[in-house]
Write a protein that holds these residues in place. Structure first.
Motif, PDB file in Angstrom:
ATOM      1  N   SER A  64       0.731  -0.987   0.221  1.00  0.00           N
ATOM      2  CA  SER A  64      -0.251  -0.331   0.115  1.00  0.00           C
ATOM      3  C   SER A  64       1.061   1.526   0.000  1.00  0.00           C
ATOM      4  O   SER A  64       1.848   1.136   0.187  1.00  0.00           O
ATOM      5  CB  SER A  64      -0.908  -0.200   1.063  1.00  0.00           C
ATOM      6  OG  SER A  64      -0.050   0.010   2.691  1.00  0.00           O
ATOM      7  N   TRP A  65       0.139   2.436  -0.291  1.00  0.00           N
ATOM      8  CA  TRP A  65       1.069   3.601  -0.793  1.00  0.00           C
ATOM      9  C   TRP A  65       2.040   4.336   0.801  1.00  0.00           C
ATOM     10  O   TRP A  65       3.028   4.719   0.826  1.00  0.00           O
ATOM     11  CB  TRP A  65      -0.165   4.735  -0.962  1.00  0.00           C
ATOM     12  CG  TRP A  65      -0.690   5.388  -0.118  1.00  0.00           C
ATOM     13  CD1 TRP A  65      -1.947   4.804   0.988  1.00  0.00           C
ATOM     14  CD2 TRP A  65      -1.371   6.833   0.135  1.00  0.00           C
ATOM     15  NE1 TRP A  65      -2.040   5.718   1.563  1.00  0.00           N
ATOM     16  CE2 TRP A  65      -2.088   7.016   1.097  1.00  0.00           C
ATOM     17  CE3 TRP A  65       0.385   7.945  -0.479  1.00  0.00           C
ATOM     18  CZ2 TRP A  65      -2.256   8.118   1.720  1.00  0.00           C
ATOM     19  CZ3 TRP A  65      -0.229   9.439   0.606  1.00  0.00           C
ATOM     20  CH2 TRP A  65      -1.545   9.486   0.623  1.00  0.00           C
ATOM     21  N   CYS A  66       0.665   3.455   2.180  1.00  0.00           N
ATOM     22  CA  CYS A  66       1.439   3.934   3.134  1.00  0.00           C
ATOM     23  C   CYS A  66       2.793   3.130   3.353  1.00  0.00           C
ATOM     24  O   CYS A  66       4.478   3.217   3.835  1.00  0.00           O
ATOM     25  CB  CYS A  66       1.149   4.428   4.338  1.00  0.00           C
ATOM     26  SG  CYS A  66       0.414   5.750   4.260  1.00  0.00           S
ATOM     27  N   ASP A  67       3.020   2.191   3.691  1.00  0.00           N
ATOM     28  CA  ASP A  67       4.004   1.298   3.478  1.00  0.00           C
ATOM     29  C   ASP A  67       4.667   1.309   2.438  1.00  0.00           C
ATOM     30  O   ASP A  67       6.655   1.345   2.232  1.00  0.00           O
ATOM     31  CB  ASP A  67       3.283  -0.684   2.798  1.00  0.00           C
ATOM     32  CG  ASP A  67       2.405  -1.201   4.796  1.00  0.00           C
ATOM     33  OD1 ASP A  67       2.225  -0.211   5.316  1.00  0.00           O
ATOM     34  OD2 ASP A  67       1.412  -1.661   4.373  1.00  0.00           O
ATOM     35  N   ARG A  68       4.560   1.733   1.356  1.00  0.00           N
ATOM     36  CA  ARG A  68       5.503   2.044   0.060  1.00  0.00           C
ATOM     37  C   ARG A  68       6.752   3.270   0.902  1.00  0.00           C
ATOM     38  O   ARG A  68       8.166   3.175   0.225  1.00  0.00           O
ATOM     39  CB  ARG A  68       5.216   2.752  -1.250  1.00  0.00           C
ATOM     40  CG  ARG A  68       4.238   1.646  -1.732  1.00  0.00           C
ATOM     41  CD  ARG A  68       5.410   0.733  -2.362  1.00  0.00           C
ATOM     42  NE  ARG A  68       6.560   1.551  -3.261  1.00  0.00           N
ATOM     43  CZ  ARG A  68       6.486   1.311  -5.479  1.00  0.00           C
ATOM     44  NH1 ARG A  68       4.917   0.513  -5.326  1.00  0.00           N
ATOM     45  NH2 ARG A  68       6.668   2.289  -5.658  1.00  0.00           N
ATOM     46  N   ILE A  69       5.681   4.158   1.359  1.00  0.00           N
ATOM     47  CA  ILE A  69       6.710   5.262   1.627  1.00  0.00           C
ATOM     48  C   ILE A  69       7.749   4.490   2.949  1.00  0.00           C
ATOM     49  O   ILE A  69       8.103   5.296   3.211  1.00  0.00           O
ATOM     50  CB  ILE A  69       5.582   6.550   2.373  1.00  0.00           C
ATOM     51  CG1 ILE A  69       4.472   6.775   1.088  1.00  0.00           C
ATOM     52  CG2 ILE A  69       6.477   7.868   3.751  1.00  0.00           C
ATOM     53  CD1 ILE A  69       3.901   7.762   1.506  1.00  0.00           C
ATOM     54  N   ARG A  70       7.338   4.367   3.691  1.00  0.00           N
ATOM     55  CA  ARG A  70       8.540   3.600   4.791  1.00  0.00           C
ATOM     56  C   ARG A  70       9.187   2.818   4.103  1.00  0.00           C
ATOM     57  O   ARG A  70      10.203   3.010   4.862  1.00  0.00           O
ATOM     58  CB  ARG A  70       7.281   2.755   5.460  1.00  0.00           C
ATOM     59  CG  ARG A  70       8.093   1.560   6.990  1.00  0.00           C
ATOM     60  CD  ARG A  70       7.662   1.012   6.870  1.00  0.00           C
ATOM     61  NE  ARG A  70       7.624  -0.009   6.041  1.00  0.00           N
ATOM     62  CZ  ARG A  70       8.915  -0.375   5.537  1.00  0.00           C
ATOM     63  NH1 ARG A  70       9.547  -0.302   6.252  1.00  0.00           N
ATOM     64  NH2 ARG A  70       8.940  -1.779   5.148  1.00  0.00           N
ATOM     65  N   ALA A  71       9.031   1.914   3.465  1.00  0.00           N
ATOM     66  CA  ALA A  71       9.954   1.378   2.785  1.00  0.00           C
ATOM     67  C   ALA A  71      10.368   1.871   2.087  1.00  0.00           C
ATOM     68  O   ALA A  71      12.174   1.985   2.174  1.00  0.00           O
ATOM     69  CB  ALA A  71       9.515  -0.143   1.382  1.00  0.00           C
ATOM     70  N   GLU A  72      10.517   2.919   1.277  1.00  0.00           N
ATOM     71  CA  GLU A  72      11.914   4.043   0.518  1.00  0.00           C
ATOM     72  C   GLU A  72      12.602   4.544   1.928  1.00  0.00           C
ATOM     73  O   GLU A  72      13.736   5.046   1.781  1.00  0.00           O
ATOM     74  CB  GLU A  72      10.554   5.339  -0.257  1.00  0.00           C
ATOM     75  CG  GLU A  72      10.282   4.101  -1.488  1.00  0.00           C
ATOM     76  CD  GLU A  72      11.151   3.683  -2.709  1.00  0.00           C
ATOM     77  OE1 GLU A  72      12.247   3.591  -2.024  1.00  0.00           O
ATOM     78  OE2 GLU A  72      10.360   3.088  -3.657  1.00  0.00           O
ATOM     79  N   LEU A  73      11.782   5.368   3.014  1.00  0.00           N
ATOM     80  CA  LEU A  73      12.107   6.348   3.871  1.00  0.00           C
ATOM     81  C   LEU A  73      13.234   5.200   5.065  1.00  0.00           C
ATOM     82  O   LEU A  73      14.030   5.289   5.300  1.00  0.00           O
ATOM     83  CB  LEU A  73      11.291   7.071   5.061  1.00  0.00           C
ATOM     84  CG  LEU A  73      10.469   7.380   4.708  1.00  0.00           C
ATOM     85  CD1 LEU A  73       9.503   8.118   5.239  1.00  0.00           C
ATOM     86  CD2 LEU A  73      11.194   9.190   4.568  1.00  0.00           C
ATOM     87  N   ALA A  74      13.061   4.074   4.309  1.00  0.00           N
ATOM     88  CA  ALA A  74      13.651   2.336   5.568  1.00  0.00           C
ATOM     89  C   ALA A  74      15.190   2.814   4.720  1.00  0.00           C
ATOM     90  O   ALA A  74      16.025   2.209   5.116  1.00  0.00           O
ATOM     91  CB  ALA A  74      13.283   1.893   5.913  1.00  0.00           C
ATOM     92  N   GLY A  75      14.743   2.752   3.556  1.00  0.00           N
ATOM     93  CA  GLY A  75      15.858   2.414   1.933  1.00  0.00           C
ATOM     94  C   GLY A  75      16.916   3.132   2.607  1.00  0.00           C
ATOM     95  O   GLY A  75      18.612   3.252   2.696  1.00  0.00           O
ATOM     96  N   VAL A  76      17.179   4.571   3.515  1.00  0.00           N
ATOM     97  CA  VAL A  76      17.742   5.813   3.602  1.00  0.00           C
ATOM     98  C   VAL A  76      18.140   5.242   5.311  1.00  0.00           C
ATOM     99  O   VAL A  76      19.662   5.681   5.615  1.00  0.00           O
ATOM    100  CB  VAL A  76      17.248   7.348   3.377  1.00  0.00           C
ATOM    101  CG1 VAL A  76      18.256   8.142   3.571  1.00  0.00           C
ATOM    102  CG2 VAL A  76      17.214   7.180   1.892  1.00  0.00           C
ATOM    103  N   ARG A  77      17.206   5.041   5.355  1.00  0.00           N
ATOM    104  CA  ARG A  77      17.284   4.931   7.050  1.00  0.00           C
ATOM    105  C   ARG A  77      16.520   3.766   7.592  1.00  0.00           C
ATOM    106  O   ARG A  77      15.511   4.022   7.953  1.00  0.00           O
ATOM    107  CB  ARG A  77      16.952   6.112   8.313  1.00  0.00           C
ATOM    108  CG  ARG A  77      17.495   7.506   8.054  1.00  0.00           C
ATOM    109  CD  ARG A  77      17.043   8.257   8.667  1.00  0.00           C
ATOM    110  NE  ARG A  77      17.544   9.508   8.888  1.00  0.00           N
ATOM    111  CZ  ARG A  77      18.771  10.116   9.411  1.00  0.00           C
ATOM    112  NH1 ARG A  77      19.554   8.905  10.457  1.00  0.00           N
ATOM    113  NH2 ARG A  77      19.654  10.936   9.834  1.00  0.00           N
ATOM    114  N   PRO A  78      17.976   2.660   7.937  1.00  0.00           N
ATOM    115  CA  PRO A  78      16.860   1.084   7.823  1.00  0.00           C
ATOM    116  C   PRO A  78      16.695   0.874   8.896  1.00  0.00           C
ATOM    117  O   PRO A  78      15.868   0.113   9.777  1.00  0.00           O
ATOM    118  CB  PRO A  78      18.062   0.344   7.920  1.00  0.00           C
ATOM    119  CG  PRO A  78      19.324   1.024   6.892  1.00  0.00           C
ATOM    120  CD  PRO A  78      18.912   1.722   7.642  1.00  0.00           C
ATOM    121  N   ASP A  79      17.063   1.353  10.858  1.00  0.00           N
ATOM    122  CA  ASP A  79      16.137   1.700  12.327  1.00  0.00           C
ATOM    123  C   ASP A  79      15.098   2.534  11.706  1.00  0.00           C
ATOM    124  O   ASP A  79      14.566   2.127  13.324  1.00  0.00           O
ATOM    125  CB  ASP A  79      17.264   1.974  12.908  1.00  0.00           C
ATOM    126  CG  ASP A  79      17.835   3.548  12.458  1.00  0.00           C
ATOM    127  OD1 ASP A  79      17.133   4.221  11.005  1.00  0.00           O
ATOM    128  OD2 ASP A  79      18.570   4.197  13.744  1.00  0.00           O
TER     129      ASP A  79
END
Length: 240
Positions: A64-79
């Motif tokens: 889903s779009w919010c999970d996508r945003i989370r994943a992209e943010l985590a791509g920069v900050r895995p924690d």
């Protein structure tokens, strides 16, 4: 490559349809736009838009779009820590009553708030009351130290489920909600993502089988719009 799918930085697989979709994220785009972002705790508040209801679409990432945003943010900050409180069918007042306190306890530094759609779909829609609920949530979250993303949603009057006699009434209310939310965000210092008016909202193929919620192609488009808006906020760019 795996079965013709390209690995994305979000950790999922983008089929050839998404890779060729001009409205979705390009390879490397999210990494460039979110480079150096400061956020470590991401919370989502809202209704079914926030919760992520939507049918899968072959060739598109099944997030889903919010999970996508989370994943992209985590791509920069895995924690990155993530809390999604979204729940379908809630009106703005119910979202504030049920989700604001848990969100504040989570102590986010970035929040996405998608609310008001279920109010605007009803004849009882009170724009001033919805503005008041949104303002209360934005103000409280920003006072706690969080940046807040507000959303101008797809105008669902174009969805297949609405009969012609009511389409124009729903369209007017949804347009009003989007415009008022944008003005509210500007006044309160929120980051506004405007999905309303996007060409995909008029495409019947953007909606799930229930005829009202966007499918995962539309989620991918809205995630791209949000990541691009965050890139503007951060001052980052990605070559066309």
């Amino acid at each position: 490559m795996a079965d013709g799918l390209a690995v994305t930085q979000a950790g999922g697989y983008a089929g050839m349809l998404e890779a060729a979709d001009p409205w979705c994220l390009r390879p490397g785009e999210a990494a460039a736009l979110l480079a150096g972002h400061p956020w470590r705790r991401f919370a989502v508040l809202g209704d079914s838009v926030a919760a992520g209801l939507g049918d899968p679409v072959p060739g598109y990432v099944e997030l889903s779009w919010c999970d996508r945003i989370r994943a992209e943010l985590a791509g920069v900050r895995p924690d990155l820590a993530y809390l999604n409180l979204g729940e379908r069918d809630l009106r703005a007042a119910e979202i504030r009553q049920r989700q604001l306190d848990p969100a504040l306890r989570f102590a986010p530094d970035l929040v996405l708030l998608a609310a008001g759609g279920n109010d605007a779909l009803r004849r009882s829609y009170d724009p001033d009351a919805v503005d008041g609920e949104l303002a209360a949530m934005i103000t409280a979250l920003r006072a706690s130290g969080a940046e807040v993303i507000t959303v101008g949603m797809f105008n669902v009057s174009y969805a297949p489920s609405f009969p012609d006699p009511v389409k124009h009434l729903v369209r007017e209310r949804m347009d009003m909600l989007s415009a008022r939310t944008a003005r509210l965000a500007a006044r309160l210092g929120a980051i506004h993502t405007d999905c309303s008016g996007h060409p995909a909202e008029r495409d019947p193929g953007s909606y799930s089988a229930d005829g009202i919620h966007g499918n995962l192609r539309s989620h991918g488009i809205c995630a791209a719009l949000t990541v691009r808006r965050l890139g503007v906020f951060l001052g980052n760019t990605f070559p066309a």
